[in-house]
Design an enzyme around this catalytic site. Structure first.
Site, PDB file in Angstrom:
ATOM      1  N   HIS A 170       0.931  -1.099  -0.131  1.00 29.08           N
ATOM      2  CA  HIS A 170       0.118   0.155   0.016  1.00 29.08           C
ATOM      3  C   HIS A 170       0.810   1.230  -0.187  1.00 29.08           C
ATOM      4  O   HIS A 170       2.009   1.268   0.226  1.00 29.08           O
ATOM      5  CB  HIS A 170      -1.041  -0.186   1.238  1.00 29.08           C
ATOM      6  CG  HIS A 170      -0.277   0.055   2.458  1.00 29.08           C
ATOM      7  ND1 HIS A 170       0.431  -0.862   3.005  1.00 29.08           N
ATOM      8  CD2 HIS A 170      -0.604   0.970   3.531  1.00 29.08           C
ATOM      9  CE1 HIS A 170       0.961  -0.677   4.249  1.00 29.08           C
ATOM     10  NE2 HIS A 170       0.055   0.547   4.548  1.00 29.08           N
ATOM     11  N   HIS A 174       1.282   3.920   2.035  1.00 29.05           N
ATOM     12  CA  HIS A 174       1.662   4.501   3.166  1.00 29.05           C
ATOM     13  C   HIS A 174       3.361   4.585   3.088  1.00 29.05           C
ATOM     14  O   HIS A 174       3.887   3.503   2.571  1.00 29.05           O
ATOM     15  CB  HIS A 174       1.219   3.945   4.448  1.00 29.05           C
ATOM     16  CG  HIS A 174      -0.099   4.511   4.813  1.00 29.05           C
ATOM     17  ND1 HIS A 174      -1.082   3.645   5.611  1.00 29.05           N
ATOM     18  CD2 HIS A 174      -0.816   5.437   4.469  1.00 29.05           C
ATOM     19  CE1 HIS A 174      -2.139   4.305   5.678  1.00 29.05           C
ATOM     20  NE2 HIS A 174      -2.005   5.235   4.996  1.00 29.05           N
ATOM     21  N   ASP A 218       5.754   4.171   4.926  1.00 28.53           N
ATOM     22  CA  ASP A 218       6.785   3.354   5.660  1.00 28.53           C
ATOM     23  C   ASP A 218       6.790   1.754   4.826  1.00 28.53           C
ATOM     24  O   ASP A 218       7.498   0.963   5.193  1.00 28.53           O
ATOM     25  CB  ASP A 218       6.461   3.047   7.037  1.00 28.53           C
ATOM     26  CG  ASP A 218       4.905   2.597   7.433  1.00 28.53           C
ATOM     27  OD1 ASP A 218       4.087   2.897   6.669  1.00 28.53           O
ATOM     28  OD2 ASP A 218       4.542   1.867   8.354  1.00 28.53           O
ATOM     29  N   HIS A 219       5.782   1.960   3.886  1.00 28.39           N
ATOM     30  CA  HIS A 219       6.147   0.715   2.747  1.00 28.39           C
ATOM     31  C   HIS A 219       6.633   0.907   1.474  1.00 28.39           C
ATOM     32  O   HIS A 219       6.576  -0.064   0.799  1.00 28.39           O
ATOM     33  CB  HIS A 219       4.707   0.089   2.777  1.00 28.39           C
ATOM     34  CG  HIS A 219       4.133  -0.424   4.214  1.00 28.39           C
ATOM     35  ND1 HIS A 219       3.930  -1.805   4.679  1.00 28.39           N
ATOM     36  CD2 HIS A 219       3.778   0.284   5.459  1.00 28.39           C
ATOM     37  CE1 HIS A 219       3.706  -2.023   5.843  1.00 28.39           C
ATOM     38  NE2 HIS A 219       3.734  -0.881   6.404  1.00 28.39           N
ATOM     39  N   HIS A 242      -7.268  -1.762   5.537  1.00 22.79           N
ATOM     40  CA  HIS A 242      -6.482  -0.754   6.252  1.00 22.79           C
ATOM     41  C   HIS A 242      -7.260   0.520   5.606  1.00 22.79           C
ATOM     42  O   HIS A 242      -8.069   0.782   5.065  1.00 22.79           O
ATOM     43  CB  HIS A 242      -5.021  -0.891   5.859  1.00 22.79           C
ATOM     44  CG  HIS A 242      -4.076  -0.206   6.672  1.00 22.79           C
ATOM     45  ND1 HIS A 242      -4.032  -0.155   7.903  1.00 22.79           N
ATOM     46  CD2 HIS A 242      -3.053   0.699   6.337  1.00 22.79           C
ATOM     47  CE1 HIS A 242      -3.096   0.770   8.385  1.00 22.79           C
ATOM     48  NE2 HIS A 242      -2.404   1.026   7.422  1.00 22.79           N
ATOM     49  N   ASP A 246      -0.252  -3.733   5.944  1.00 18.74           N
ATOM     50  CA  ASP A 246      -0.961  -3.722   7.122  1.00 18.74           C
ATOM     51  C   ASP A 246      -2.440  -3.993   6.925  1.00 18.74           C
ATOM     52  O   ASP A 246      -3.208  -3.860   6.012  1.00 18.74           O
ATOM     53  CB  ASP A 246      -0.854  -2.070   7.580  1.00 18.74           C
ATOM     54  CG  ASP A 246       0.506  -1.472   7.719  1.00 18.74           C
ATOM     55  OD1 ASP A 246       1.513  -2.480   7.603  1.00 18.74           O
ATOM     56  OD2 ASP A 246       0.875  -0.206   7.894  1.00 18.74           O
ATOM     57  N   HIS A 305       5.740  -5.368  12.172  1.00 20.51           N
ATOM     58  CA  HIS A 305       5.258  -4.188  12.086  1.00 20.51           C
ATOM     59  C   HIS A 305       4.861  -3.590  13.654  1.00 20.51           C
ATOM     60  O   HIS A 305       3.751  -3.128  13.778  1.00 20.51           O
ATOM     61  CB  HIS A 305       4.032  -3.964  11.186  1.00 20.51           C
ATOM     62  CG  HIS A 305       3.634  -2.641  10.638  1.00 20.51           C
ATOM     63  ND1 HIS A 305       2.847  -1.960  11.261  1.00 20.51           N
ATOM     64  CD2 HIS A 305       3.974  -2.082   9.584  1.00 20.51           C
ATOM     65  CE1 HIS A 305       2.689  -0.945  10.711  1.00 20.51           C
ATOM     66  NE2 HIS A 305       3.468  -0.876   9.392  1.00 20.51           N
TER      67      HIS A 305
END
Lengths: 301, 301
Positions: free
Chosen positions: A60, A62, A64-65, A140, A210, A268
């Site tokens: 996805h 976001h 941090d990914h 998510h 997530d 995570h």
């Protein structure tokens, strides 16, 4: 099959913890899963050969990914990569990467492909003769997929003594390994089970991050060998987990139990807790074979 | 005034070297200059207070100078930042950042402003009561600016003994410090030079990266206290420097000499060389006060 965790902490890169990224080696293919900021440095630290990565799966959008993706794509180019690269990720990822490559006037010499995902049903997104990859629709705050990596069923193993006893010629071996019975010249039919042994069971790995607790994924990941499931919080923060659409360690363990997974890898982690051991302790109250993912850890599956 | 080098190596982040980023503290303002991948971790390692950074200057849109920006902007948000942030950089930077914030559905709570630069002439892009920042147009493969940070001239220092001798009341002090003469009640005019001392000379810092050798910047950076000038290559690779529009250590030193800079800080090293000491040795054949920038190094200016 082995899994190298490059990063498995939530939210932001820190001095000693890295955002999500991992490398799955399966039947000599190297798949990069998610690509948080700093992933290229983590690849170097873990001595992963850059040129062996031909497929990158992004769960996805976001940060941090995937904030490390553009840097990795650029570095591949600086290293004079030749082979194609395919990126699988949510719709929009192509626009983000292409805009930056355009404005930096540094379009890669190698072929860069995008497979943009929009479906909310599980679908096959990669398949070759040995491996198959399917999406696992997750719940998510933005459109998110997990990924299920499955080895295909291997050929049956030849029973060398048996084929020699029946004096079967080598030109029939491929048929035998693919499961066929054999008719000898005298008319006798030898069942395949006499000529072969069962192959090793094909392995499977499911990456789920997530996501909030979501029982809808259970049929998709049923019986996987290893499940990586996010555990941002402990059960004490279950309300916060719901609000932010993340999972607790107990919730991850409940999914692993119901899906009859052999092993659960946790990750995570929110950095609010004193020790990540707390996640394992909590998960093991429900699912015994729960282990801690951690940056730099390698799992032989 | 002090300068913290967060990263000063060319091309890609590596295990022990970081791409370009530095923090200039000047008259209690903290300016971040460039923001390669991993800058937020370097800020943590160097114990720079995130919330004190209100202005970020991006030289150009090559990855090693700005791929860390989106992550830093996102982390500021996760840390519940309140104060405004202004990003100065080439046209296009706003589109890149806003697209990613939109697709990740994580627009910051704080006010995020962009000042997009397009001019090829030096221009003032920031000014307050104590500091002024001007662009230094550079010559590179994409549109690039260096930045000149100048303290404004400080107030004159009050000669306390003199004002007491003349029995001058405190309400006149501000006028005296700003340089005015004083007329006493008996009609005598006391020249300001009797009542004040010279203030400390205002300091200046010029950041020039990335650029080929370009004498056109000399009038802009004339007499700066400290010049940071890129030195991607040594003179042995001068042809490669020309081709890629970078500078050699000798070329950087020639600029420092002609611009009458007090000190030259070297950086943006290619990692092809055995030791960065070679850059210093080469630069010092032309400009004596050349020093090596390095990740984590702090210069008191």
């Amino acid at each position: 099959m082995n899994l190298t965790i490059l990063g498995c902490y939530a939210a932001t890169p820190r001095t000693f913890t890295n955002p999500t990224s991992q490398v799955l080696e399966i039947r000599n293919r190297l798949f990069l899963i998610d690509c948080g900021e700093g992933t290229q440095v983590q690849l170097r630290k873990n001595k992963i050969k850059f040129s062996a990565i031909n497929h990158i799966f992004i769960s996805h959008l976001h940060g941090d990914h995937f904030y490390g993706l553009i840097g990795l794509i650029s570095t591949f180019n600086l290293l004079n990569r030749n082979n194609d690269l395919t990126v699988y990720g949510p719709k929009g990822i192509q626009e983000i990467i292409k805009l930056q490559l355009k404005l930096s006037n540094s379009w890669p010499q190698y072929d860069l492909h995008f497979v943009e995902l929009t479906s909310t049903e599980s679908e096959i997104i990669f398949e070759d003769d040995k491996v198959i990859v399917k999406t696992i629709p997750l719940k998510h705050r933005v459109y998110t997929n997990g990924f299920l990596f499955q080895e295909k069923i291997k050929e049956r193993k030849l029973n060398v003594n048996a084929v020699q006893n029946y004096e079967i010629e080598t030109c029939y071996f491929q048929n035998i390994k693919s499961g066929k019975d054999i008719t000898l010249e005298d008319g006798r039919v030898i069942p395949n089970s006499e000529l072969t042994f069962d192959p090793e069971a094909p392995k499977s790995y499911a990456f789920c991050s997530d996501t909030m607790y979501n029982e809808e994924i259970i049929p998709i990941i049923k019986n996987v060998d290893v499940l990586y499931h996010e555990t941002t919080f402990l059960e004490s923060e279950v309300e916060l987990a719901k609000k932010t659409m993340h999972s607790t360690a107990k919730e991850a363990a409940r999914i692993a139990l119901q899906a009859n997974c052999k092993q659960l890898i946790l990750g995570h982690y929110s950095t609010r807790y004193e020790s990540i051991k707390l996640f394992k302790e909590e998960a093991q109250t429900i699912f015994e074979n729960a282990v801690l993912g951690d940056d730099g850890k390698v799992f032989e599956l």
